[in-house]
Scaffold this motif. Structure first.
Motif: not given
Ligand SMILES: Nc1ncnc2c1ncn2[C@@H]1O[C@H](COP(=O)(O)OP(=O)(O)OP(=O)(O)O)[C@@H](O)[C@H]1O
Ligand SMILES: [Mg+2]
Lengths: 240, 485
Positions: B11-19, B368-373
C-alpha cells in the motif's frame, strides 16, 4: 548415481514461433556438482533454465525432479521450495528493499527459520551486501548489487537445486570469484546441484561439467567422463 | 499472514497509485454516506409518519351521484335528497380489514332533551334531513321529529386539539355517562350527577316509518367549548348548534341502533397501514357493500404535504447514489485493471518465486481492502460532515416542488367541489392544518447506515479485487518475465 534432475528429449517452442528453440534435450543433473551451460546468444539457454525452473512446461519430452514429472507437479511449490533461481534479469521486487525481497521469498517457501530478517541479512552479507545497502529499495541498487541480491534470494529457502542465468555477468572479477566460491561451495560442500548458464571462462573453469547448446540440442563440452572433447561444438554453425 | 504483511507494505510502496484509487473510492463512499444517511433518515421519518398519522380513510358522498340517484328514484316529480349513510354494521365490517392500522368509531344521533332548554332555542330545531326540489311534503307516516340537540358517541377529538376542555367532572368512561357544554349546563342548572332523558327517532325513508328511541344519561362533567357554534353547517338551529352536543360513549349511542333504519350516523375513521393500500381497501369495502355514492379517499393531501418532500429527497439521494456507484464502480474497475497491468512484472516475480495465483490475488485484494478501509473511515467522516448541508439544500428544493404541486392541486380541486356538509357530523377531507410539512431533516449516521456503507465499501473492494484476479489468472510468469527481459 541418482540424478536429482533428468531431462528426457525435451523440446520447446515459443507461442507463434515457427521453429523449436529446444529440439530434444536430454541430460541428467546430479547433486553435489556444478554444471555450466554454454551457447551462443539466442541459443535457448534461458529457455532451458525456465523449463527446469518450472516456469513453463516443455512442449515434448519430460523433465523429472526426483522421478516426478514437472508437468504434473505443483510447480508453484516446486519453485518456492525445491529450486533456487538466479535470473538473468534479476527479477526482484524493485520497490521493496533487498532484505524484504529475501524475507518474502523465505515466507513464500514456508521457511521455518525463526529470525527471518536476521537470516536475510546474513545471506546478503554472504554475497557482499551490507546492512545499509540491504535496507534500500532494489531500485536504488546498482546492477551488480541487484545481481547479488538475486543470488541471496535463490539461497534463501535452502533449495537442493540452484540454477543461475549469467550470475556473474554484472560483477567485477573479485566479486565474480567470490560468487563462484559460494556456488561451488553450495555444490561441493553442501551437496546441492548447481546449474549455471554463462559466457564466462572463469565460471566454466570451475564447473564439473560443461554443456553446450547448439541448434537446440545439448552436448557435453567438458565432463567427468572424458577429456575436453566436445560432442557438439559450441562454434558449430546453426543450420536451422 | 506474510501475504497481509506484504500487502500492507505494498500500500505504501505504491502510494501514488493507491492514492488515486483511494480518492475515487473516497468520493464514492462519501457520496454513499450522504445518500444513505439521507435515505435512512427519510425512511425512518416516513415510517414514523405512517405510524403516527397513518393514512386516514374518508368515505365522502359524491353529491352528483346522490342527486342522480334521488332523481332516478323519484316517482312523483319530487326530488328528495337524503344524505346517504353507511350502516353501523358495514362500518364494523370495514373495520375488520387487515389493511387498517386502526379504526376509530363515532356515532351521533339527533335528540330532544326532555325538560331542558337548548342553546339557541329561538332558532328552532332541525330534522337532520335535506329536502330539495319543489314541495317538501313529507312521506312519513307522521311529521318527523325536530331535534334540538345531538348525542355524540366517542367524539372527543376537540379535547385533543384544545377547542374543547373539561370544565368540571370527567370525560365519560362507562356507558350511560355524558358530558354537556357549560352553556347548556348553566341554562338548565345541570350539575354532575344529574340524569337527562333524551328522546330520539329512527326513520326508514323507503317505508316512511318512524321509530321513537330513548336515552337516559348521567352527567359526569361539563366542557368549555371554543368551537364555532355552527361549525361548517349551512343551517343554523338548536340542532346544529354545537353547544347542544351531549357527549357520551359510542356504545351508549349505538344501544338504540336498528339495522336498516336511518337517523343514527355511525362514522368510523379508518387508518390505513400505508396510503398505498387505499386501492385494496376500497375493493374490500365495496365488496362489503359500500354504496357507490361514496368515494373512498385517503388523506393524501396531508400525506403528500408532509412526506412528499422527504420521499422526493429520498429518491433523489438514492438515484444519486446509484449513479455514483455505477460511475465509481466503472472507474474503479478501470483503474484497478490498469494498475494490475502496470504491476504485471511484480506479479510475475511473485509467481516466479513460487507464490500461488490465489495468494497473489489475496494479497492484491488485501491491499485494496486496506485502501478501502482507510477511505471508509475518511468517507464516513467527510460524508457525515457534508450530509447536513447537502440535505438542507436538497430538501429546500423538494419543499418548493411540493408546495407548487399542492397549490396546483388545490386550484383544481376547489372548482368542482360541492362544499356541502351535513349538520354536526360533517366530515372533512382537507389537508390537516395541524400537519406541518417537514421543513428540516436532521440526518444522522445510524449503525445500520454504517453497516450499509461497510457493505458498499466491501463491494467496491471486491469489484476491484475481482478485476485484478481476472487479470492475474491470464498472466503466466514466464511470459511476463520474458517480455520484461
Ligand atoms: N517470449 C518469447 N517469444 C518468442 N521467442 C522468444 C521468446 N523469448 C525468447 N525467444 C527466442 O528464443 C530463442 C532463445 O532465447 P533465449 O532467451 O533462451 O536465449 P539465450 O540463449 O538465453 O540467449 P542470451 O545468451 O542472449 O541470454 C531466441 O531466439 C529468442 O529470440
Ligand atoms: Mg539468456
Amino acid at each position: 548415481m541418482t540424478s536429482t534432475l533428468t531431462l528426457d528429449r525435451v523440446t520447446y517452442r515459443y507461442d507463434g514461433a515457427k521453429k523449436d528453440v529446444l529440439r530434444g534435450i536430454s541430460a541428467a543433473f546430479e547433486p553435489g556438482k556444478v554444471y555450466t551451460v554454454v551457447g551462443k546468444s539466442g541459443s535457448g539457454k534461458s529457455t532451458l533454465l525456465s523449463l527446469i525452473a518450472g516456469l513453463d512446461v516443455a512442449g515434448g519430452g519430460q523433465i523429472l525432479h526426483d522421478g516426478e514429472d514437472l508437468r504434473t507437479l505443483d510447480r508453484d511449490a516446486y519453485r518456492a521450495r525445491r529450486i533456487g533461481v538466479i535470473f538473468q534479469g534479476f527479477n526482484l521486487l524493485t520497490t521493496a528493499t533487498a532484505v524484504q525481497n529475501i524475507v518474502l521469498s523465505m515466507n513464500i517457501s514456508g521457511s521455518r527459520v525463526k529470525h527471518k530478517k536476521e537470516h536475510a541479512y546474513e545471506l546478503l552479507a554472504r554475497v557482499g551486501i551490507d546492512r545499509e545497502t540491504a535496507g534500500r529499495p532494489v531500485l536504488k541498487l546498482s546492477g551488480g548489487e541487484q545481481q547479488r541480491v538475486g543470488i541471496a534470494r535463490a539461497l534463501s529457502h535452502d533449495p537442493r537445486i540452484i540454477i543461475a542465468d549469467e550470475p556473474t555477468g554484472n560483477l567485477d572479477q573479485a566479486t565474480e570469484d567470490e560468487i563462484l566460491r559460494i556456488l561451488t561451495g553450495l555444490a561441493h560442500d553442501e551437496g546441492r546441484c548447481v546449474i549455471v548458464v554463462t559466457h564466462s571462462r572463469r565460471v566454466t573453469a570451475v564447473a564439473d561439467e560443461v554443456l553446450g547448446i547448439t541448434a537446440g540440442r545439448l552436448g557435453t563440452v567438458k565432463g567427468a567422463r572424458g577429456p575436453r572433447k566436445p560432442a557438439v561444438s559450441t562454434t558449430h554453425q546453426d543450420r536451422g | 499472514m506474510y501475504i497481509l504483511h506484504n500487502a500492507l507494505a505494498n500500500v505504501w510502496r505504491h502510494k501514488g497509485r493507491n492514492a488515486l484509487l483511494g480518492a475515487i473510492i473516497l468520493v464514492v463512499i462519501a457520496a454513499s454516506v450522504i445518500a444513505l444517511m439521507i435515505s435512512s433518515t427519510a425512511t425512518s421519518i416516513i415510517d414514523d409518519y405512517k405510524e403516527r398519522f397513518s393514512a386516514e380513510v374518508t368515505f365522502v358522498p359524491d353529491m352528483e351521484k346522490v342527486r342522480e340517484e334521488a332523481m332516478a328514484g323519484s316517482t312523483d316529480g319530487m326530488v328528495r335528497m337524503t344524505m346517504p349513510t353507511i350502516d353501523a354494521d358495514q362500518y364494523l365490517a370495514f373495520g375488520e380489514s387487515e389493511h387498517l392500522a386502526d379504526a376509530d368509531f363515532t356515532a351521533a344521533t339527533g335528540v330532544v332533551p326532555e325538560d331542558l332548554t337548548p342553546v339557541a332555542a329561538d332558532l328552532g330545531g332541525g330534522s337532520g334531513m335535506m329536502t330539495m326540489g319543489g314541495g317538501g311534503g313529507s312521506t312519513f307516516e307522521s311529521e318527523p321529529m325536530s331535534f334540538t340537540a345531538s348525542l355524540q358517541g366517542d367524539k372527543f377529538t376537540e379535547f385533543d386539539d384544545g377547542s374543547r376542555a373539561l370544565a368540571d367532572g370527567e370525560l365519560p368512561d362507562a356507558d350511560g355517562e355524558a358530558l354537556v357544554s357549560t352553556e347548556l349546563a348553566e341554562l338548565n342548572d345541570l350539575a354532575v350527577g344529574d340524569t337527562i332523558h333524551l328522546d330520539g327517532e329512527l326513520r326508514n325513508v323507503d317505508e316512511g316509518s318512524l321509530e321513537p328511541i330513548e336515552y337516559e344519561v348521567t352527567v359526569v362533567g361539563t366542557y368549555d367549548d371554543l368551537t364555532d357554534e355552527y361549525g361548517t353547517s349551512p343551517q343554523q338551529n338548536a340542532f346544529t348548534n354545537r353547544r347542544n352536543e351531549i357527549l357520551t360513549t359510542y356504545d351508549t349511542v349505538l344501544e338504540n341502533y336498528v339495522s336498516g333504519m336511518q337517523g343514527m350516523q355511525v362514522a368510523a375513521t379508518f387508518y390505513l397501514q400505508d396510503p398505498d393500500l387505499l386501492e385494496a381497501f376500497t375493493q374490500e369495502v365495496r365488496a362489503e357493500g359500500l354504496p357507490d355514492v361514496f368515494d373512498v379517499t385517503t388523506d393524501s393531501a396531508t400525506y403528500n404535504a408532509i412526506v412528499g418532500p422527504v420521499e422526493g429527497l429520498k429518491s433523489v439521494s438514492v438515484t444519486f447514489m446509484i449513479v455514483v456507484l455505477v460511475f465509481g464502480g466503472v472507474i474503479i474497475a478501470l483503474l484497478s485493471s490498469i494498475a494490475i497491468r502496470e504491476r504485471k512484472y511484480e506479479i510475475g516475480v511473485l509467481r516466479a518465486m513460487g507464490m500461488k495465483k490465489s495468494a497473489v490475488g489475496v494479497g492484491l485484494w488485501s491491499e485494496i481492502l486496506a485502501v478501502t478501509a482507510a477511505c471508509l473511515l475518511l468517507g464516513l467522516g467527510v460524508g457525515s460532515l457534508v450530509a447536513q448541508p447537502v440535505t438542507d439544500m436538497l430538501l429546500a428544493d423538494q419543499i418548493q416542488a411540493a408546495e407548487e404541486a399542492t397549490a396546483a392541486a388545490e386550484e383544481q380541486g376547489s372548482g368542482g367541489g360541492m362544499g356541502m356538509r351535513m349538520g354536526p357530523m360533517g366530515g372533512a377531507n382537507q389537508a390537516d392544518p395541524d400537519a406541518e410539512p417537514l421543513s428540516a431533516l436532521a440526518v444522522a449516521l445510524t449503525p445500520g447506515t454504517v453497516g450499509q456503507i461497510g457493505g458498499v465499501a466491501l463491494g467496491l473492494a471486491t469489484l476491484a479485487g475481482l478485476v485484478s484476479l481476472g487479470r492475474i489468472t491470464r498472466y503466466e510468469p514466464i511470459k511476463i518475465l520474458s517480455e520484461r527481459n
